[in-house]
Design an enzyme around this catalytic site. Structure first.
Site, PDB file in Angstrom:
ATOM      1  N   CYS A  45      37.076 -16.556  71.766  1.00 27.19           N
ATOM      2  CA  CYS A  45      35.988 -15.643  73.144  1.00 27.19           C
ATOM      3  C   CYS A  45      36.590 -14.693  73.222  1.00 27.19           C
ATOM      4  O   CYS A  45      36.374 -13.338  73.524  1.00 27.19           O
ATOM      5  CB  CYS A  45      36.166 -16.059  74.069  1.00 27.19           C
ATOM      6  SG  CYS A  45      36.911 -17.410  74.010  1.00 27.19           S
ATOM      7  N   HIS A  94      51.718 -10.297  63.977  1.00 24.96           N
ATOM      8  CA  HIS A  94      50.408 -10.000  64.782  1.00 24.96           C
ATOM      9  C   HIS A  94      50.169 -11.923  65.237  1.00 24.96           C
ATOM     10  O   HIS A  94      49.097 -11.755  65.678  1.00 24.96           O
ATOM     11  CB  HIS A  94      49.619  -9.587  64.127  1.00 24.96           C
ATOM     12  CG  HIS A  94      48.094  -9.425  65.264  1.00 24.96           C
ATOM     13  ND1 HIS A  94      48.221  -8.855  66.671  1.00 24.96           N
ATOM     14  CD2 HIS A  94      46.693  -9.549  65.157  1.00 24.96           C
ATOM     15  CE1 HIS A  94      46.720  -8.809  66.989  1.00 24.96           C
ATOM     16  NE2 HIS A  94      46.369  -9.044  65.815  1.00 24.96           N
TER      17      HIS A  94
END
Lengths: 433, 279
Positions: A45, A94
């Site tokens: 989300c 990352h």
């Protein structure tokens, strides 16, 4: 071999943009891009991310961006404002950060790791992963676990209702067989009661000015409602009281609780007052074995815990830096692995061939002697190729590496087929789908 | 000489355990706790051998001077601590118990060893039982004392909304109160047995059950205080803060009756005078 990570998250793009890229079938279309060797697509989300392995970085990057433009029906100029692109070790870093929940909206939230695992599983099922993504993901899960156990990043509650549950546990140790009284029906108080129940609380009684509403709420907890006048009586038996009425004055006063401790046999009583204005007289907190937290106290706890998590995140970043360096070393070795393998194979096949040729002359030897000769030949061969291998390893990651690899292949007349095995293998997987 | 070496090894293990358990509180790394507990077990092991060796040399419980009394107290606390740990699995308690024991051991090493020969009246099993029960009782009360202090700290943190360092590491109020309760309820019978066997021993050794010696009087006061506390807990339902404060007060009185009457107040129980009894 380059690792490329292109995506957007809650910091770089609004949800209207992110949701346009949220489609389950993306991965299958993504790997149609010719220059992509391995790929996975992370969709949660708060983020959309493509992690791909390629030989041709620029071309792949452009292809992926235009693919995303088509997918979300967004113009190229616009999408560039929202996406980030990480290459190689930055991409690795990352991914590690995302999985360790350093990049999440609420730092340290535990769901993200599961979501990445799901994305990886999908990619494996669709056979779009290969040795690099597999290694990267396994390392990622390891790092995320390490961060979670070695730092306090996931410790302590960061929502008001969980903070209340944590406090209750610090008072009662276990919540099983504890009784909760809800005074007033509100969303947050109901949520808090739900958390308490999920941690084992036995019963949730409800008191409300409008009795119908109390009955309705109580039925949701499989319990019963009591009238407002009965509250003082029930204060003698419940352990946790959550108040959230709209009453302008205190509903629970200090007088109401005087002498109650004797009747309760000094069992602790915990008030969670999430009403504004407050429902419980703050003086109540001064009574022995009675603890009162109002909404500001709880928000203070949450704030402090968030600060704590940010501090822990610094520790986590150190762990991640270390792991990125380790993975970088592995990555550099990756380019030379095929050459080393074919070099070894060549040496072993020569040994085998020569052993077979001399078999008739050696037939009088005992099995032990034959074995000794075979070991001898193998170790001579290994010694011979050992220095070239060490030399190649020392060139890992240098720009001159390819020259040396080519030179080695020519020098030893290595089988091209074996060296290209890895590339063929992954390409093969895609075509077989 | 052997005794001396065993004692040194035990002290070393106690200190090592204290250090690892204290660092464990700060760092919360499990291996520190493991090191701590293992050192504690080794400390207890060497200490036990030291005591057995002392028993063998003296022919009676080695508690006839203040030095050995402190060390024996430390041993009793360790023994009790292991039981409490098995019962409550509280990892943090050790970080307070171990330094307490180290302190007792180090203090003990500063007192001179008694050179006086052991009088025949000490060589009886009643003395051993008297000392063992009394010390186990006292050790349980020491644990109750530590748990009570921790309770009061935790109570303070929760009441005043200071949810920081120690709050996170300390067990819940209920657990601390339970440890307090458990230690009291088991400590009391031991103290009672200690007083009774002491009286029996006095009858055998001196022909009198009770002679109003200062240590006897103070023990009686301590016993009455603990009796009152346990009565309040069980019959009236005292819990939490008040019970914790009371437990602390009781232990301070107990500490005084042990230290005061062993060192400063004259009486036949005074450990300085033990050598002169019966002569």
């Amino acid at each position: 071999m380059k690792i490329l990570n292109i995506g957007m998250n809650h910091k770089t793009a609004p949800v209207e943009i992110r949701e346009r890229l949220a489609s389950k079938e993306v991965l299958e279309d993504l790997v149609k891009i010719e220059s992509i060797k391995e790929a996975m697509y992370v969709l949660t989300c708060n983020r959309v991310e493509a992690i791909v392995i390629t030989e041709n970085e620029e071309e792949t990057k452009k292809a992926i961006i235009s693919f995303l433009c088509r997918l979300g029906d967004i113009s190229k100029e616009k999408i560039l404002n929202f996406i980030y692109v990480y290459r190689d070790l930055d991409a690795v870093k990352h991914v590690f950060k995302v999985a360790s929940s350093l990049d999440s909206m609420v730092i340290g939230e535990p769901q993200i790791l599961g979501q990445i695992k799901d994305s990886y599983r999908q990619a494996v099922e669709k056979r779009t992963t290969g040795p690099v993504i597999n290694a990267l993901m396994h390392r990622t899960f390891h790092v995320a676990k390490k961060v979670r156990t070695e730092t306090g990043i996931c410790e302590s509650a960061v929502s008001v209702s969980y903070a209340a549950v944590e406090l209750a546990k610090k008072i009662f140790e276990t919540l099983s067989d504890k009784k909760v009284l809800l005074v007033g029906a509100g969303e947050m108080s109901e949520l808090t009661a739900r958390h308490l129940v999920s941690q084992g609380a036995k019963e949730v009684l409800v008191a409300n000015r409008t009795f119908e509403k109390a009955i309705e709420l109580a039925s949701r907890f499989n319990s019963y409602a009591i009238s407002f006048d009965e509250i003082p009586i029930y204060l003698e038996e419940v352990d946790i009281v959550i108040t959230s009425t709209a009453s302008p004055s205190y509903i629970i006063t200090k007088d109401m609780l005087k002498g109650i401790e004797r009747k309760r046999r000094n069992r602790p009583l915990f008030f969670i007052d999430i009403a504004v204005p407050r429902d419980v007289d703050p003086d109540v907190n001064s009574l022995d074995n009675i603890y009162l937290y109002d909404i500001d106290d709880l928000k203070g706890v949450v704030q402090a815990n968030l600060e704590q998590r940010k501090k822990e995140a610094k520790k986590a970043e150190r762990i991640i830096e270390e792991e990125v360096i380790k993975f970088g070393k592995w990555l550099k070795q990756l380019d030379i692995v095929p050459t080393i393998i074919s070099l070894k194979n060549k040496a072993y096949s020569i040994v085998e061939k020569e052993m077979r040729r001399s078999q008739s002359k050696l037939k009088d030897l005992s099995p032990e002697q034959k074995k000794a000769i075979s070991i001898l030949c193998k170790s001579i061969a290994e010694k011979l190729i050992n220095d070239p291998i060490i030399f190649l390893k020392s060139k890992a990651g240098r720009p001159s590496l390819n020259t040396y690899l080519d030179f080695t292949k020519k020098l030893f007349k290595l089988d091209e087929q074996q060296g290209e095995e890895y590339n063929e293998d992954t390409r093969h997987k895609f075509n077989n789908r | 000489m052997l005794g001396h070496i065993l004692f040194k090894i035990a002290i070393f293990c106690y200190i090592l355990a204290s250090a690892s358990l204290i660092v464990y509180i700060i760092k919360q790394e499990n291996r520190l706790f493991k090191t701590g507990i293992l050192s504690l077990i080794s400390a207890f092991f060497f200490h036990t051998i030291f005591l057995m060796y002392g028993y063998y040399i003296l022919g009676t419980a080695p508690v006839l001077d203040f030095r050995s009394a402190l060390s024996f107290f430390s041993w009793s606390i360790m023994l009790v601590y292991f039981f409490i740990y098995l019962r409550f699995k509280s990892k943090i308690l050790g970080a307070f118990v171990a330094p307490f024991c180290s302190f007792l051991m180090i203090s003990s090493s500063f007192f001179p060893m008694s050179k006086a020969p052991v009088k025949p009246i000490f060589k009886t099993v009643w003395l051993t039982i008297h000392v063992l029960t009394t010390f186990l009782g006292n050790a349980l009360f020491a644990i109750a004392f530590i748990a009570s202090i921790l309770y009061l700290l935790q109570d303070h943190y929760i009441k005043h909304k200071k949810l920081s360092f120690l709050y996170k590491r300390l067990p819940s109020l209920t657990t601390l109160d339970n440890i307090n309760h458990y230690a009291l309820v088991y400590g009391f019978p031991f103290l009672s047995a200690g007083i009774i066997t002491g009286a029996i021993y006095a009858q055998i050794a001196f022909g009198r059950y009770w002679q109003w010696d200062p240590k006897e009087v103070w023990s009686l006061i301590t016993w009455l205080l603990y009796a009152a506390l346990i009565h309040e807990r069980i019959a009236v339902g005292w819990k939490g803060r008040k019970a914790a404060i009371m437990s602390v007060i009781c232990f301070l009185v107990l500490g005084f009756s042990f230290l005061g009457t062993s060192l400063w107040i004259k009486g036949y129980h005074n450990l300085k005078n033990l050598g002169t009894i019966g002569s």
